[in-house]
Write a protein that holds these residues in place. Sequence first.
Motif, PDB file in Angstrom:
ATOM      1  N   LYS A 101      48.792  76.981 104.321  1.00 45.75           N
ATOM      2  CA  LYS A 101      49.003  78.341 104.806  1.00 45.75           C
ATOM      3  C   LYS A 101      50.505  78.505 105.024  1.00 45.75           C
ATOM      4  O   LYS A 101      51.122  77.693 105.715  1.00 45.75           O
ATOM      5  CB  LYS A 101      48.246  78.586 106.112  1.00 45.75           C
ATOM      6  N   LYS A 173      45.964  83.144 101.865  1.00 50.70           N
ATOM      7  CA  LYS A 173      45.807  82.596 103.213  1.00 50.70           C
ATOM      8  C   LYS A 173      47.047  82.758 104.085  1.00 50.70           C
ATOM      9  O   LYS A 173      47.023  82.336 105.244  1.00 50.70           O
ATOM     10  CB  LYS A 173      45.496  81.094 103.111  1.00 50.70           C
ATOM     11  N   SER A 174      48.110  83.346 103.564  1.00 52.73           N
ATOM     12  CA  SER A 174      49.417  83.189 104.194  1.00 52.73           C
ATOM     13  C   SER A 174      50.032  84.451 104.754  1.00 52.73           C
ATOM     14  O   SER A 174      51.199  84.437 105.157  1.00 52.73           O
ATOM     15  CB  SER A 174      50.389  82.557 103.185  1.00 52.73           C
TER      16      SER A 174
END
Length: 286
Positions: A101, A173-174
């Motif tokens: 992430k 996801k980041s």
Amino acid sequence: MKLARIGAPGRERPALVDPAGRLRDLGAHVSDITPALLAPAELARLKALDPDSLPLAADQDARLGPPVAGVGKIICIGLNYTDHAAEVGLPLPVEPTIFMKGCHPTGANDPVTLPQGAEKGDWEVELGIVISQGGLYINEARALDHVAGFCLVNDLSERSYQMERGGQWTKGKSFPGFAPMGPWLVTPDDLPGYAEAPLWLEVNGHRYQHGNTRNLVFGVPAIVSYVSRFFRLEPGDLIATGTPAGVGLGQKPPVFLKPGDVVTLGLQGLGTQRQEIRAWPADRPT
């Protein structure tokens, strides 16, 4: 021992959670809960303190920030519950599936803003591992010696980025705010049942996830040892260990987050989180 950081973003103060659940001010003993403070000797020094000797924090309802300042890498393990792999139609991994992430942790109850044009925001309740002593090629039998403690993590995703934009998990996801962490960091001696702990997640009061860490495909020692073959683990690194069944993508039909939703989640011994979901402001610069 339960450690917390309280106060406004960027101005958090260190605190200890006493046996009655009250926040105690640690400011006379440490300036903050940093990766350097996670060394075994430093944690032992804090554990030796009598909680009753510490002043009560002035604001018992203060914002709870990420329990560790300056978290380094956020390393995630995918498909690590048998039921979650089944719900998304993927085979169980023969080795841990690793992704990253690229955001920073936020507080357990901070609001979450979805990306501009978000279509498939999703949730994942997870057990988080925080590293105390780093290293490469950590022996599985000694892996817990490298764990400062555990915390609750919501591994949020934008699935359209993850699955429809080149198949890159990290991309989905980041986004900023996609790693709520806490409310506390709990040392292993205070969470002996981490390997068999219930965890759950609800959206708008509907329970979607209800699992148990005993169903992890790869347990905590195996994960720490395995990850250290590929990364030099460092103090303050966070490893999210995977999520049980019940993610939005796995619903029939799929259910995704929308502005106005409220996500609540918890793991036995690690407290709870609550996040209000917001839209990307139309007037915010891109």
